[in-house]
Write an enzyme that holds these catalytic residues in place. Structure first.
Site: not given
Ligand SMILES: [Zn+2]
Ligand SMILES: [Zn+2]
Lengths: 539, 340
Positions: A229, A279, A404, A251, A231, A236
């Site tokens: 996906e 996100e 990531k 987060r 980023k 978050r």
């Protein structure tokens, strides 16, 4: 606070994980619930807001000593921290203050908020007189709102899990969200009775976090077992809809429901017993705005209509953690995604605009993914997130299932022009640098960077700065332009607010180019060209 | 300064009348040394005069070939009509201040000194003079020492806890002076003590000089690693982070130094614990020592020079900076472990 002082002192000094766990254990095995609750509160990074400004502390402390202001300033420069400098300069006392931590906080610290200055001064001095250096350091930091303990949430959780003999997940979950540092809370935290209220409706799940990939992609195995996906660079968040109520968590475990009213409003249309992970992004007319735009909304409690219109937000959803009031984190990722898309599909058109599913990017090989990743900048994303299709939703930062894969940042060779002493671990050394690039035969400062050098390099640069200082402006020194460093940035853009005409995001030092002279450094023109090449590919 | 009885040259402090240098860093004919630390004791001079009490340490530093004469504390000698004598500086074993007198003018070069009581060396003696040369290693008011007993309670507790957790305790301390002070002050009943080679040799010289030290074993003489269990290892700071430490298995590390006052320095040192134990005068000791000399002029060298000079001048004294080339400056601390 004797035991807590020992804990802080030892945690603060060692950087060995097992040593930290040992001292945490030592503390929590001995502290009673009233004190342990506060200790835990501070160890989880929570702290009282500033009660007395450090300027006042400094004024009161100086009046107790024969130290002139200039000497305080010199001392502060060497120490790198005001609260600590005060603790060091106060008249000596080697007696230990035996007041329990909870009593200190509840009776001697918190009641001072908003009190008359004279009362504050008397109480602060009374406390100072009873405390030794280590306690004054903690006290000064607590009262000025700058207290921080060098320990990760994971270690605290691990220790508590060991002591209580509960699984880490349960401790993590019980520690999330809002709680008060009461003895009852602490007892409940380490209690092995799993109540029906184990999952109160407001509580988010611990986030599954990813590491930056640091090995060849082929090591991930078959590309078919992975989903990629884009980023996104946003906030978050988990969006919870339970028992008719909506909660949005960041987060950092902050409840941020009120900051994002459009998401909170739309979430009312989600089916009950749903938890989304995604996100929060500033999103206008079908595409993302820059993170700077989102920053305008962060840190504001109430959002005006104008800002709402200028920087509307959406949630790019990438995971589903709870479905029909059931925790589905153990389901395979692809299964969770399938249910997620079903739920989102059934929403009304207006709500659909707020909850969008992250696009899954297709490619037949890692090589193809690598090529696609190169387009990240034009798409205003940071690269890819790679997720194993068969993976469960895990707790915390975990290696293996989620990665990531960010794009390589921009790099520039720049010249060290100004330096300032750092704080904290590197106090006393010159570690905060300002860098310049060429423009019409002159060096123009354009970025500041603090990190990226090894301790050894820092000492070498520090020595260079001391020996090559041209002028001193307060804490800042200008140095003879001689050293060249390669800097990296996550983003770079034109800016009218900056003298250099460019603004950089997340600058850091990649390496010290001892092989280069200042003639080899880059110029503003190069930077503008970088920005433009990026913009043209964007069109 | 009425005359230039002592002045700073590119080789070190020089007394022209007596044609001798004090703690020179480049080779000269006659060197008078205040103490045996590396930045005051350089090899290669034709002859040396050192305090008798520090003879053994100087011999180790200077080698067998060096021509070394000694003089006891308080004993006066004349060198070309210049009257000189050594007086205890309280810094390390056999450390001295040098008193230099010629025609009604008295200078005292203090070398490094401290006033904190220390059972491993003779206590600092205040000597009245016209011109006093002082160090300023810790010339900021943030540097004030905690009583030695409290520091040793901390070290003892740290050692005991490590023992309970099944760990070896490794304490880093400069091999000349600090290491022996740690040995002298530690609770010997806790367990076995081992020393690094650099520490062992100097410790033996301390014992021969009559300083009371516990029994120690040389790490290199140990064959079975299990022998280290629960023990204390005394090592020079240069051993920090080295593979030499691997033989001890799980261990906690401590560093004994005056710099450990500041949190940033403690953290930067990357040891598990910092213990504030210094062989130098703290801020208050500097004031006390300087006032006790009744000096008309105070020359400040070595450390926080401008800060101490300004403070003294603001407080009714006449102070001037003296830039000597001792290895000095902050940055060096990490490499040498010496407190300069
Ligand atoms: Zn010395
Ligand atoms: Zn020295």
């Amino acid at each position: 606070m004797k035991l807590f002082t020992e804990l802080y002192t030892e945690l603060d000094q060692t950087n060995k994980t097992n040593e930290k766990v040992e001292v945490l254990r030592f503390y929590f095995e001995r502290a009673n619930a009233e004190n342990a609750a506060w200790a835990l509160y501070f160890l989880s990074g929570r702290k009282p807001r500033q009660i007395v400004p450090s300027k006042k502390l400094r004024e009161w402390a100086l009046a107790l000593t024969d130290i002139p202001e200039w000497l305080f300033d010199e001392s502060r420069d060497t120490v790198g921290d005001g609260a600590e400098t005060i603790a060091l300069l106060l008249p000596n006392n080697f007696e230990i203050d035996e007041t329990p931590l909870h009593e200190l906080v509840e009776k001697r610290l918190l009641p001072l908020r908003g009190a008359d200055e004279e009362i504050q001064r008397e109480e602060v001095i009374k406390s100072w007189n009873q405390m030794n250096y280590a306690q004054r350091l903690i006290y000064n930091k607590l009262i000025s709102g700058s207290f921080r303990v060098g320990v990760s949430q994971q270690l605290v959780t691990r220790t508590l899990s060991e002591i209580s003999e509960l699984p880490k997940d349960i401790i993590t979950q019980r520690l999330m969200g809002a709680w008060e540092p009461t003895p009852e809370f602490y007892q409940q935290l380490v209690s092995n009775e799993l109540g029906a209220d184990e999952t109160p409706i407001a509580r988010p799940y611990p986030f599954h976090l990813a590491h930056q990939i640091d090995f060849p992609l082929d090591d991930l195995g078959d590309v078919q077992e992975w989903q990629a996906e884009w980023k996104w660079d946003g906030i978050r968040a988990q969006v919870i809809k339970r028992a008719g109520q909506v909660f949005i968590w960041s987060r950092g475990e902050d409840l941020i429901t009120e900051r994002f009213p459009e998401i909170a409003f739309a979430a009312e249309n989600l089916p009950d017993g749903t938890v989304l992970d995604g996100e929060i992004l500033p999103w206008l007319d079908g595409s993302a705005l820059s993170f700077n735009e989102l920053q305008r909304r962060i840190g504001r409690k109430t959002i005006g209509a104008k800002l709402l219109a200028e920087v509307p937000v959406i949630l790019q959803c990438y995971d589903l953690l709870e479905f029909e009031s059931t925790d589905i984190r153990a389901f395979e990722f692809q299964e969770r995604r399938r249910i997620l898309s079903e739920i989102l599909d059934e929403l009304d058109t207006k709500t659909k605009k707020v909850f969008q599913i992250t696009e899954s990017v297709e490619a037949a090989s890692w090589k193809e993914f690598a090529e696609k990743r190169e387009t990240s900048r034009t798409l205003k994303v940071e690269g890819f997130m790679l997720k194993r299709l068969a993976s469960p939703y895990r707790v915390g930062r975990h290696r293996g299932d989620w990665w990531k894969w960010k794009v390589d940042p921009y790099t520039i060779d720049a010249v060290l022009l100004y330096a300032q002493k750092g704080t904290g671990k590197r106090s006393g050394l010159f570690t905060d640098y300002t860098f310049a690039v060429w423009s019409g035969g002159e060096l123009v400062p354009f970025a500041k960077a603090y990190s990226g050098l090894t301790d050894r390099e820092i000492r070498k640069v520090d020595k260079f700065i001391r020996e090559n200082t041209k002028e001193t402006f307060g804490p800042v020194r200008s140095v003879t332009p001689k050293l060249v460093f390669e800097l990296a940035f996550e983003a770079i853009q034109k800016s009218k607010r900056h003298k250099s005409g460019v603004a950089v995001r997340f600058p850091r030092i990649l390496r010290w180019r001892e092989d280069k002279t200042i003639k080899d450094a880059d110029s503003l023109e190069t930077i503008h060209a970088l920005i433009e090449s990026h913009e043209t590919t964007n069109e | 300064m009425k005359s230039e009885l002592i002045k700073l040259t590119d080789k070190g402090l020089y007394c022209k009348k007596g044609d001798f240098y004090i703690d020179p860093w480049l080779p000269v004919k006659k060197a008078l040394l205040t103490h045996a630390h590396a930045d005051h004791t350089y090899r290669g001079n034709q002859s040396y005069l050192v305090p008798e009490e520090g003879k053994r340490l100087s011999r180790i530093r200077l080698g067998d070939e060096a021509v070394i004469e000694t003089s006891k504390y308080g004993e006066t000698q004349y060198i070309d009509g210049v009257k000189i004598s050594f007086h205890p500086a309280g810094h390390v074993l056999g450390s001295a201040q040098l008193r230099v007198e010629y025609k009604d003018e008295i200078w005292v070069v203090s070398g490094d000194y401290k006033l904190t009581p220390d059972a491993t060396c003779a206590p600092f003696e205040a000597v009245r003079c016209h011109n006093f040369i002082t160090e300023a290693t810790f010339g900021l008011p943030i540097y004030r020492w905690t009583p030695t007993e409290i520091i040793f309670e901390e070290i003892n507790q740290w050692w005991r806890r490590n023992q309970e957790r099944g760990k070896v305790s490794v304490i880093f301390a400069y091999s000349l002076g600090k290491a022996q002070r740690v040995l002298n002050g530690i609770d010997r009943s806790i367990g076995q003590i081992f020393t690094h080679g650099a520490v062992e040799r100097l410790t033996e010289a301390y014992r021969e000089s009559g300083v009371d030290l516990p029994e120690t074993k040389y790490v290199g003489a140990v064959e079975n690693k299990k022998d280290f269990a629960g023990s204390l290892i005394v090592a020079p700071p240069s051993a920090a982070g080295s593979i030499w430490l691997r033989r001890f298995g799980a261990h906690s590390s401590g560093f004994a130094s005056g710099w450990m006052v500041v949190r940033g320095a403690r953290r930067r040192k990357a040891v598990d614990r910092g213990f504030v134990l210094s062989d130098h005068a703290d801020w208050e000791e500097l004031q006390t020592a300087i006032r006790a000399t009744s000096a008309e002029t105070v020359f400040v060298t070595h450390g926080f020079i401008p800060e101490l000079v300004r403070w003294l001048n603001e407080n009714g004294m006449n102070a001037k900076p003296l830039k000597a080339q001792y290895v000095g400056e902050e940055g060096e601390l990490e490499e040498t472990g010496h407190e300069h």
